[in-house]
Design a protein around this motif. Structure first.
Motif, PDB file in Angstrom:
ATOM      1  N   GLU A  34      -6.668  56.592  74.480  1.00  0.00           N
ATOM      2  CA  GLU A  34      -6.606  57.114  75.857  1.00  0.00           C
ATOM      3  C   GLU A  34      -5.966  58.496  75.862  1.00  0.00           C
ATOM      4  N   GLU A  35      -4.893  58.630  75.076  1.00  0.00           N
ATOM      5  CA  GLU A  35      -4.223  59.945  75.006  1.00  0.00           C
ATOM      6  C   GLU A  35      -5.143  61.002  74.408  1.00  0.00           C
ATOM      7  N   ARG A  36      -6.078  60.562  73.561  1.00  0.00           N
ATOM      8  CA  ARG A  36      -6.984  61.523  72.919  1.00  0.00           C
ATOM      9  C   ARG A  36      -8.302  61.668  73.677  1.00  0.00           C
ATOM     10  N   GLY A  37      -8.356  61.105  74.902  1.00  0.00           N
ATOM     11  CA  GLY A  37      -9.512  61.377  75.771  1.00  0.00           C
ATOM     12  C   GLY A  37     -10.561  60.292  75.800  1.00  0.00           C
ATOM     13  N   ILE A  38     -10.334  59.179  75.082  1.00  0.00           N
ATOM     14  CA  ILE A  38     -11.303  58.075  75.163  1.00  0.00           C
ATOM     15  C   ILE A  38     -10.670  56.998  76.033  1.00  0.00           C
ATOM     16  N   GLY A  39     -11.032  57.007  77.303  1.00  0.00           N
ATOM     17  CA  GLY A  39     -10.406  56.108  78.281  1.00  0.00           C
ATOM     18  C   GLY A  39     -10.858  54.667  78.099  1.00  0.00           C
ATOM     19  N   ARG A  40     -10.099  53.784  78.725  1.00  0.00           N
ATOM     20  CA  ARG A  40     -10.395  52.354  78.626  1.00  0.00           C
ATOM     21  C   ARG A  40     -11.755  52.015  79.227  1.00  0.00           C
ATOM     22  N   ASP A  41     -12.209  52.855  80.181  1.00  0.00           N
ATOM     23  CA  ASP A  41     -13.510  52.593  80.804  1.00  0.00           C
ATOM     24  C   ASP A  41     -14.660  52.808  79.830  1.00  0.00           C
ATOM     25  N   ARG A  42     -14.361  53.474  78.682  1.00  0.00           N
ATOM     26  CA  ARG A  42     -15.423  53.676  77.676  1.00  0.00           C
ATOM     27  C   ARG A  42     -15.314  52.670  76.528  1.00  0.00           C
ATOM     28  N   LEU A  43     -14.303  51.795  76.569  1.00  0.00           N
ATOM     29  CA  LEU A  43     -14.133  50.812  75.486  1.00  0.00           C
ATOM     30  C   LEU A  43     -14.723  49.480  75.914  1.00  0.00           C
ATOM     31  N   PHE A  44     -15.386  48.829  74.979  1.00  0.00           N
ATOM     32  CA  PHE A  44     -16.029  47.543  75.270  1.00  0.00           C
ATOM     33  C   PHE A  44     -15.841  46.654  74.049  1.00  0.00           C
ATOM     34  N   MET A  45     -15.545  45.379  74.264  1.00  0.00           N
ATOM     35  CA  MET A  45     -15.353  44.500  73.097  1.00  0.00           C
ATOM     36  C   MET A  45     -16.306  43.312  73.127  1.00  0.00           C
ATOM     37  N   THR A  46     -16.625  42.838  71.912  1.00  0.00           N
ATOM     38  CA  THR A  46     -17.334  41.573  71.768  1.00  0.00           C
ATOM     39  C   THR A  46     -16.508  40.723  70.818  1.00  0.00           C
ATOM     40  N   ALA A  47     -16.633  39.417  70.923  1.00  0.00           N
ATOM     41  CA  ALA A  47     -15.871  38.540  70.025  1.00  0.00           C
ATOM     42  C   ALA A  47     -16.732  37.337  69.668  1.00  0.00           C
ATOM     43  N   CYS A  48     -16.425  36.762  68.507  1.00  0.00           N
ATOM     44  CA  CYS A  48     -17.134  35.541  68.072  1.00  0.00           C
ATOM     45  C   CYS A  48     -16.391  34.318  68.613  1.00  0.00           C
ATOM     46  N   ILE A  49     -16.435  33.239  67.850  1.00  0.00           N
ATOM     47  CA  ILE A  49     -15.694  32.018  68.195  1.00  0.00           C
ATOM     48  C   ILE A  49     -14.740  31.735  67.040  1.00  0.00           C
ATOM     49  N   GLY A  50     -13.520  31.386  67.341  1.00  0.00           N
ATOM     50  CA  GLY A  50     -12.530  31.115  66.294  1.00  0.00           C
ATOM     51  C   GLY A  50     -11.159  31.481  66.827  1.00  0.00           C
ATOM     52  N   CYS A  51     -10.120  31.244  66.018  1.00  0.00           N
ATOM     53  CA  CYS A  51      -8.777  31.645  66.465  1.00  0.00           C
ATOM     54  C   CYS A  51      -8.766  33.140  66.759  1.00  0.00           C
ATOM     55  N   HIS A  52      -9.373  33.930  65.866  1.00  0.00           N
ATOM     56  CA  HIS A  52      -9.388  35.385  66.034  1.00  0.00           C
ATOM     57  C   HIS A  52      -9.970  35.781  67.384  1.00  0.00           C
ATOM     58  N   ALA A  53     -11.009  35.029  67.811  1.00  0.00           N
ATOM     59  CA  ALA A  53     -11.764  35.421  69.000  1.00  0.00           C
ATOM     60  C   ALA A  53     -10.961  35.275  70.283  1.00  0.00           C
ATOM     61  N   LYS A  54      -9.838  34.543  70.201  1.00  0.00           N
ATOM     62  CA  LYS A  54      -9.023  34.411  71.414  1.00  0.00           C
ATOM     63  C   LYS A  54      -8.445  35.756  71.833  1.00  0.00           C
ATOM     64  N   ILE A  55      -8.509  36.738  70.944  1.00  0.00           N
ATOM     65  CA  ILE A  55      -8.048  38.081  71.320  1.00  0.00           C
ATOM     66  C   ILE A  55      -8.779  38.535  72.586  1.00  0.00           C
ATOM     67  N   PHE A  56     -10.015  38.050  72.735  1.00  0.00           N
ATOM     68  CA  PHE A  56     -10.824  38.382  73.907  1.00  0.00           C
ATOM     69  C   PHE A  56     -10.133  37.902  75.193  1.00  0.00           C
ATOM     70  N   ASP A  57      -9.484  36.739  75.099  1.00  0.00           N
ATOM     71  CA  ASP A  57      -8.824  36.184  76.288  1.00  0.00           C
ATOM     72  C   ASP A  57      -7.548  36.950  76.641  1.00  0.00           C
ATOM     73  N   TYR A  58      -6.923  37.552  75.624  1.00  0.00           N
ATOM     74  CA  TYR A  58      -5.602  38.152  75.836  1.00  0.00           C
ATOM     75  C   TYR A  58      -5.655  39.647  76.146  1.00  0.00           C
TER      76      TYR A  58
END
Ligand SMILES: Cc1ncc(C[n+]2csc(CCOP(=O)(O)OP(=O)(O)O)c2C)c(N)n1
Ligand code: SF4
Ligand SMILES: [Mg+2]
Length: 280
Positions: A34-58
């Motif tokens: 964000e500080e370098r000009g790439i705002g959150r509105d330009r970030l998008f995430m995808t996640a699989c299924i697994g413990c790791h994928a709970k990052i999507f929920d958080y």
């Protein structure tokens, strides 16, 4: 005070899980971007299924939950549909290097402009500890009670051989280093693979092993052969950006400088532009 990068959902990771380090590193990377000009509105995430994928929920970012092993394919579709977005695909060693390996190899081959973050704990953790493609030989779990009779994949070598233009490895406990790598990977114009050594305290507690074995790589390797040599090391684990090279990304080769969704056009206009692209 509420952390605006967290959703507020209850966190169900085991205390001490390496996934916490990854979540913190991603949050720091988002702030740095964000500080370098790439705002959150330009970030998008995808996640699989697994413990790791709970990052999507958080993590409070826009995104789509994909099927097990398919976060990389969904990420590629999102990027093609809206080239303005910077897309992060979260995956696990079971999801990304097992069930979804074909998607990962071809995303690297075509240099899809996405950032893949692999939470590599060497185990299928959510389903209670079966061996995964990166489990060590001899690993004992419910599917291998006598010990894993197979040797693990070397995912970094696979990715380099497939054509990945940005390949990095980092330990989840080194949050500063990991966040720097993630922000650099997102800024890289092309396919980025960030392999994260992530201890699962419950099924494969590798904190000591990784803490003793990681070695900081200060500069990416100058050639692919040198990067492969770094990636093949077994006793020490070179960590940092191992390889970075510029090559036209998939979207650029497909669309040139045309962006079918630039300026938020109406659905009809979007379809018109996409049809013009595919028929040209
Ligand atoms: C198509 C499909 N196959 C299998 C499963 C069952 N499944 C859910 S999570 C999981 C293991 C995930 O392992 P990994 O990707 O390494 O993630 P971790 O839990 O270790 O973070 C499996 C096999 C599923 N949900 N969907
Ligand atoms: S089972 Fe392992 S990977 Fe899953 S939350 Fe617990 S420590 Fe983390
Ligand atoms: Mg796993």
């Amino acid at each position: 005070m509420r952390d605006e990068l967290l959703t507020g959902a209850e966190n169900t990771w085991c205390p001490g899980c390496g996934n916490f380090g990854i979540l913190n590193a991603v949050k720091r990377a988002v702030s740095a971007l964000e500080e370098r000009g790439i705002g959150r509105d330009r970030l998008f995430m995808t996640a699989c299924i697994g413990c790791h994928a709970k990052i999507f929920d958080y993590l409070s970012l826009s995104g789509v939950y994909a099927l097990h092993g398919r976060s990389v394919s969904v990420a590629q579709g999102v990027k093609l549909a809206n080239p303005d977005l910077k897309v992060l695909a979260f995956t696990g060693d079971g999801a990304g290097y097992g069930e979804g390996i074909a998607h990962l190899l071809f995303a690297a081959k075509r240099n899809a402009d996405i950032t893949v973050i692999v939470h590599d704990n060497g185990v299928y953790a959510l389903t209670t500890g079966q061996r995964s493609p990166t489990s060590a030989a001899g690993f004992e779990g419910p599917s291998t009670p006598q010990g894993n009779e197979e040797d693990p994949f070397n995912p970094l070598v696979l990715m380099l051989a497939a054509g990945a233009t940005f390949v990095a490895r980092e330990f989840s406990a080194r949050i500063d280093e990991l966040s720097g790598i993630i922000s650099a990977a997102v800024e890289h114009d092309g396919f980025s693979l960030v392999e994260v050594l992530q201890p699962s305290v419950t099924y494969s507690n590798t904190y000591e092993e990784y803490g003793a074995a990681v070695d900081t790589v200060r500069e990416p390797a100058a050639t692919l052969d040198d990067a492969l040599k770094l990636a093949r090391q077994k006793e020490r684990l070179p960590s940092g950006i191992l390889y970075r090279v510029e090559r036209p990304s998939h979207g650029t080769r497909l669309y040139g400088d045309r962006n079918p969704v630039a300026g938020h056009p109406s659905r009809d206009k979007r379809l018109e532009r996409v049809n013009a692209l595919v028929s040209s």
